[in-house]
Scaffold this active site. Structure first.
Site, PDB file in Angstrom:
ATOM      1  N   ASN A  10     -23.080 -13.655  86.696  1.00  0.00           N
ATOM      2  CA  ASN A  10     -21.829 -14.417  86.773  1.00  0.00           C
ATOM      3  C   ASN A  10     -21.254 -14.272  88.189  1.00  0.00           C
ATOM      4  OD1 ASN A  10     -18.977 -14.870  86.752  1.00  0.00           O
ATOM      5  ND2 ASN A  10     -19.056 -14.947  84.530  1.00  0.00           N
ATOM      6  N   ASP A  12     -18.430 -15.724  89.425  1.00  0.00           N
ATOM      7  CA  ASP A  12     -17.014 -16.112  89.539  1.00  0.00           C
ATOM      8  C   ASP A  12     -16.279 -15.338  90.638  1.00  0.00           C
ATOM      9  OD1 ASP A  12     -17.482 -17.709  87.363  1.00  0.00           O
ATOM     10  OD2 ASP A  12     -16.351 -16.474  85.943  1.00  0.00           O
ATOM     11  N   HIS A  13     -16.562 -14.039  90.722  1.00  0.00           N
ATOM     12  CA  HIS A  13     -15.751 -13.226  91.629  1.00  0.00           C
ATOM     13  C   HIS A  13     -16.103 -13.403  93.094  1.00  0.00           C
ATOM     14  CE1 HIS A  13     -13.450 -11.819  88.450  1.00  0.00           C
ATOM     15  NE2 HIS A  13     -14.406 -11.127  87.866  1.00  0.00           N
ATOM     16  N   HIS A  46     -17.702 -19.682  85.233  1.00  0.00           N
ATOM     17  CA  HIS A  46     -16.617 -20.073  84.331  1.00  0.00           C
ATOM     18  C   HIS A  46     -15.661 -20.975  85.097  1.00  0.00           C
ATOM     19  CE1 HIS A  46     -13.260 -18.482  81.390  1.00  0.00           C
ATOM     20  NE2 HIS A  46     -13.328 -19.799  81.432  1.00  0.00           N
ATOM     21  N   ARG A  48     -12.453 -22.243  85.023  1.00  0.00           N
ATOM     22  CA  ARG A  48     -11.216 -22.028  84.272  1.00  0.00           C
ATOM     23  C   ARG A  48     -10.273 -23.209  84.449  1.00  0.00           C
ATOM     24  NH1 ARG A  48     -10.339 -16.447  82.499  1.00  0.00           N
ATOM     25  NH2 ARG A  48      -8.280 -17.224  81.950  1.00  0.00           N
ATOM     26  N   ARG A  52      -8.856 -20.791  89.072  1.00  0.00           N
ATOM     27  CA  ARG A  52      -8.496 -19.641  89.913  1.00  0.00           C
ATOM     28  C   ARG A  52      -9.665 -19.120  90.732  1.00  0.00           C
ATOM     29  NH1 ARG A  52      -7.598 -15.038  85.317  1.00  0.00           N
ATOM     30  NH2 ARG A  52      -6.050 -16.555  84.634  1.00  0.00           N
ATOM     31  N   HIS A  53     -10.893 -19.359  90.257  1.00  0.00           N
ATOM     32  CA  HIS A  53     -12.044 -18.947  91.087  1.00  0.00           C
ATOM     33  C   HIS A  53     -13.003 -20.124  91.294  1.00  0.00           C
ATOM     34  CE1 HIS A  53     -13.382 -17.945  87.052  1.00  0.00           C
ATOM     35  NE2 HIS A  53     -12.767 -16.776  87.016  1.00  0.00           N
ATOM     36  N   GLU A  76     -19.453 -21.570  81.451  1.00  0.00           N
ATOM     37  CA  GLU A  76     -18.468 -21.056  80.495  1.00  0.00           C
ATOM     38  C   GLU A  76     -17.266 -21.974  80.533  1.00  0.00           C
ATOM     39  OE1 GLU A  76     -17.533 -17.074  81.525  1.00  0.00           O
ATOM     40  OE2 GLU A  76     -19.559 -16.364  81.198  1.00  0.00           O
ATOM     41  N   THR A 107     -11.383 -12.888  80.516  1.00  0.00           N
ATOM     42  CA  THR A 107     -11.522 -13.354  79.132  1.00  0.00           C
ATOM     43  C   THR A 107     -11.371 -12.142  78.212  1.00  0.00           C
ATOM     44  OG1 THR A 107     -13.079 -14.919  80.058  1.00  0.00           O
ATOM     45  CG2 THR A 107     -12.922 -14.845  77.663  1.00  0.00           C
ATOM     46  N   GLU A 157     -22.741 -15.056  71.969  1.00  0.00           N
ATOM     47  CA  GLU A 157     -22.672 -14.007  72.990  1.00  0.00           C
ATOM     48  C   GLU A 157     -21.592 -13.039  72.534  1.00  0.00           C
ATOM     49  OE1 GLU A 157     -22.770 -15.064  77.123  1.00  0.00           O
ATOM     50  OE2 GLU A 157     -21.522 -13.352  77.676  1.00  0.00           O
ATOM     51  N   HIS A 196     -19.735  -8.830  79.179  1.00  0.00           N
ATOM     52  CA  HIS A 196     -18.365  -8.479  79.555  1.00  0.00           C
ATOM     53  C   HIS A 196     -18.227  -6.979  79.771  1.00  0.00           C
ATOM     54  CE1 HIS A 196     -14.099  -8.792  80.260  1.00  0.00           C
ATOM     55  NE2 HIS A 196     -14.279 -10.087  80.330  1.00  0.00           N
ATOM     56  N   GLY A 218     -21.096  -9.968  85.523  1.00  0.00           N
ATOM     57  CA  GLY A 218     -20.493 -10.463  86.747  1.00  0.00           C
ATOM     58  C   GLY A 218     -19.762  -9.410  87.546  1.00  0.00           C
ATOM     59  N   HIS A 219     -18.597  -9.014  87.047  1.00  0.00           N
ATOM     60  CA  HIS A 219     -17.673  -8.195  87.834  1.00  0.00           C
ATOM     61  C   HIS A 219     -18.328  -6.957  88.430  1.00  0.00           C
ATOM     62  CE1 HIS A 219     -14.352  -5.277  88.402  1.00  0.00           C
ATOM     63  NE2 HIS A 219     -13.764  -6.342  88.893  1.00  0.00           N
TER      64      HIS A 219
END
Ligand code: PXP
Length: 250
Positions: A10, A12-13, A46, A48, A52-53, A76, A107, A157, A196, A218-219
């Site tokens: 992921n 996103d970040h 994702h 959103r 935001r990202h 996502e 999330t 998931e 997650h 991801g993170h």
């Protein structure tokens, strides 16, 4: 023979950091290319509602990039008309329906499918008819698994955030809950993914559950990339996952 669990990365970040300065660096598409080169089996992003990202332009680029690379893009998305239209325009390999609240940092929990079948089933059906693999991001609860099967999802998931936040002493009970939900899901014909909050340790721990065939992370990987580079972080995750399914380090 041990199984090979797919790793979706992921990104996103990467977009979160880019957006902090409003420019184009670091570029999530470049991160996606680096992730695939390091052995990621697919890219997850994702889009959103508040952008935001990841942005709409990122989804354009990521769709083309993954298609060129022959690798799956997992989009996502919230269960909204706007996101459905975007998914239908891009037709990524997979669409993962997630809950979304604007005030949340991430999330925070799984999608409440039970009780919302009438809203989710038509969206799942439309996505599947357009050729996307439909996944639902849910808590590992019997009612949610049953509802996921009832609305016609192909994949569940499981949200591993709760597992990851528990202290090691409290984790076995949550692992049992994940394992029971995974067995139930597979029994209902659903493919089982998880994600997650996972890191090198917890990713390995949840892979004792034999039904899990894909992790989306991801993170932790993007954070770890600050220290070891994305390539190093993903390669180390790959080793951790392979060791977990083969019963430990060689
Ligand atoms: N899977 C889903 C459905 C998610 O929403 C997220 C977070 O965006 C992840 C996996 C990855 O979680 P993390 O960034 O904590 O690894």
């Amino acid at each position: 023979m041990s199984r090979r669990v797919r790793l979706g990365v992921n990104i996103d970040h990467v977009a979160t950091v880019r957006n902090a300065r409003g420019g184009s660096h670091p570029d999530p598409a470049r991160a996606a290319e680096a992730a695939l080169a390091a052995g990621a089996d697919g890219i997850t992003a994702h889009l959103r509602e508040d952008r935001r990202h990841i942005t709409d332009a990122d989804i354009d680029v990521l769709t083309a990039l993954c298609r060129r690379a022959g690798k799956p893009l997992n989009l996502e998305m919230a269960v909204t008309d706007e996101m459905l239209a975007i998914a239908l325009r891009h037709r990524p390999h997979a669409a993962c329906l997630v809950p979304e609240r604007r005030e949340e940092v991430t999330t925070e929990g799984g999608l409440a499918v039970a009780g919302q079948e009438a809203r989710i089933a038509p969206v799942a059906r439309t996505l599947a008819q357009a050729g996307m693999r439909v996944s639902l991001f849910i808590e590992p609860s019997p009612a949610q698994v049953e509802a996921a099967a009832a609305v016609g999802a192909q994949v569940v998931e499981f949200h591993t955030g709760r597992y990851c936040h528990l202290s090691p002493g409290q984790r076995p009970a949550e692992l049992d809950r994940l394992a029971a939900a995974a067995a139930q899901a597979q029994g209902l014909g659903l493919e089982v993914h998880a994600g997650h909050g996972l890191d090198f340790g917890t990713a390995g721990e949840v892979l004792v559950i034999p039904e899990i065939v894909e992790l989306n992370i991801g993170h932790f990987l993007i954070g770890e990339a600050v220290f070891t580079g994305l390539d190093g972080a993903i390669r180390r995750m790959r080793v951790a996952m392979d060791e977990a399914v083969s019963g430990g380090a060689a």
